[in-house]
Design an enzyme around this catalytic site. Structure first.
Site, PDB file in Angstrom:
ATOM      1  N   PRO A   2      -2.799  -6.696 -11.928  1.00 47.79           N
ATOM      2  CA  PRO A   2      -3.929  -5.915 -11.409  1.00 47.79           C
ATOM      3  C   PRO A   2      -5.253  -6.628 -11.713  1.00 47.79           C
ATOM      4  CG  PRO A   2      -2.503  -4.585 -12.835  1.00 47.79           C
ATOM      5  CD  PRO A   2      -2.073  -5.997 -12.981  1.00 47.79           C
ATOM      6  N   GLU A   3      -6.124  -6.714 -10.699  1.00 43.11           N
ATOM      7  CA  GLU A   3      -7.431  -7.336 -10.889  1.00 43.11           C
ATOM      8  C   GLU A   3      -8.497  -6.237 -10.942  1.00 43.11           C
ATOM      9  OE1 GLU A   3      -8.051 -10.692  -8.321  1.00 43.11           O
ATOM     10  OE2 GLU A   3      -5.929 -11.204  -8.332  1.00 43.11           O
ATOM     11  N   LYS A  54     -11.209  -5.769 -17.038  1.00 40.65           N
ATOM     12  CA  LYS A  54      -9.923  -5.166 -16.677  1.00 40.65           C
ATOM     13  C   LYS A  54      -9.407  -4.248 -17.782  1.00 40.65           C
ATOM     14  CE  LYS A  54      -8.252  -9.251 -15.143  1.00 40.65           C
ATOM     15  NZ  LYS A  54      -7.262 -10.154 -14.536  1.00 40.65           N
ATOM     16  N   ARG A 272      -1.415 -21.767 -10.820  1.00 41.25           N
ATOM     17  CA  ARG A 272      -1.431 -20.562  -9.984  1.00 41.25           C
ATOM     18  C   ARG A 272      -1.293 -20.925  -8.514  1.00 41.25           C
ATOM     19  NH1 ARG A 272      -3.671 -16.162 -12.613  1.00 41.25           N
ATOM     20  NH2 ARG A 272      -2.531 -15.018 -11.007  1.00 41.25           N
TER      21      ARG A 272
END
Ligand code: ZN
Length: 282
Positions: A2-3, A54, A272
């Site tokens: 989750p960002e 976050k 990534r």
């Protein structure tokens, strides 16, 4: 993972349902997921649910807080009878019976409703902290991507003289808090800047375009309730987001670039998966 937009969405949804609730009992199934004394929280009323970067903060009265980080696979699910609200990493636990084998911490409120912290990979955490400890934790973070503290002079100063690829730099929480892989890829496409460019090579015009693009995609992400990129769970009411419907390049290898129509490529950058258009992102 989750960002910022996904965590903001979970925060807003939980705020609407758990602010003012009184914790009756906390059950910790996995000690690694919880830091602090359960008894400090039991009997306490949640005053506010907020977010910084976050990290989700549950604030109680009397100098007491719980900070929550969902990390790779965390979920927070509030259950009131048949109604479920929350979000985080999309898995079958969004709809399965709870607690599940991935439930690490369970809160029961005095009105019988419950909050479940599920986390398959156990990197996430909940920590009981006083206000001073919270301030120390937050002092380590750069301003949020959607905060007015991120000005063009701030951004320009942070990226000047840095030779790491620009994508890696905008994902660095010491520079801007909350930009993860999805929004970094999409912001660079919107700005038409290659993710591979050394940060210091950006002209002042490109710096401005990139900052505006980051702010645009983050704002759109929040407006869409975050991204739910695992197709199977996108229709779970109360938990799924819709940014995946407007993704520019992330997860769209081989599809046409929204700027120029050339096929989107996928490469690895700093470990990534990185999506970009080699035709118009230069
Ligand atoms: Zn293109």
């Amino acid at each position: 993972m989750p960002e910022l937009p996904e965590v903001e969405t979970v925060t807003r949804q939980l705020s609407a349902v758990i602010a003012d609730k009184i914790v009756q009992k906390v059950t910790v199934f996995k000690s690694k997921s919880w830091v602090g004394e359960v008894v400090k929280v039991e009997g306490q009323q949640i005053k506010e649910v907020s977010r910084r970067s976050k990290i989700i903060r549950l604030r109680f009265a009397d100098n007491l807080n719980i900070l929550i980080h969902l990390k790779m696979s965390g979920q927070l699910i509030f259950v009131d009878g048949q109604t479920r609200v929350g979000g985080g990493h999309p898995t079958a636990d969004w709809t399965n019976h709870l607690p599940s084998k991935h439930t690490r911490v369970m809160f029961k409120f005095t009105d019988g409703t419950q909050l479940f912290f599920n986390d398959q990979r156990i990197f996430g955490w909940m920590k009981v902290m006083n206000d001073e400890e919270v301030a120390q934790e937050f002092a380590l973070l750069a301003p949020d991507a959607n905060s007015s503290e991120i000005t063009l002079p701030y951004f320009a100063e942070k990226i000047a003289k840095r030779n790491v690829p620009i994508k890696q730099l905008i994902m660095d929480n010491q520079v801007i808090a909350g930009v993860g892989n999805i929004y970094a890829c999409d912001a660079l496409n919107l700005a038409r800047i290659s993710p591979l460019r050394p940060a210091a090579s950006l002209s002042p015009v490109e710096q401005k375009k990139l900052l505006e693009s980051i702010q645009t995609v983050i704002a759109l992400g929040i407006q869409k309730g975050g991204a739910t990129v695992h197709g199977k769970y996108v229709h779970v009411t109360g938990m799924s987001g819709h940014y995946q419907e407007v993704l520019r390049v992330y997860g769209r290898k081989g599809e046409p670039c929204p700027n120029c129509g050339a096929p989107i490529q996928k490469i690895k950058l700093a470990g990534r998966g990185t999506f970009f258009c080699p035709n118009c992102q230069v």
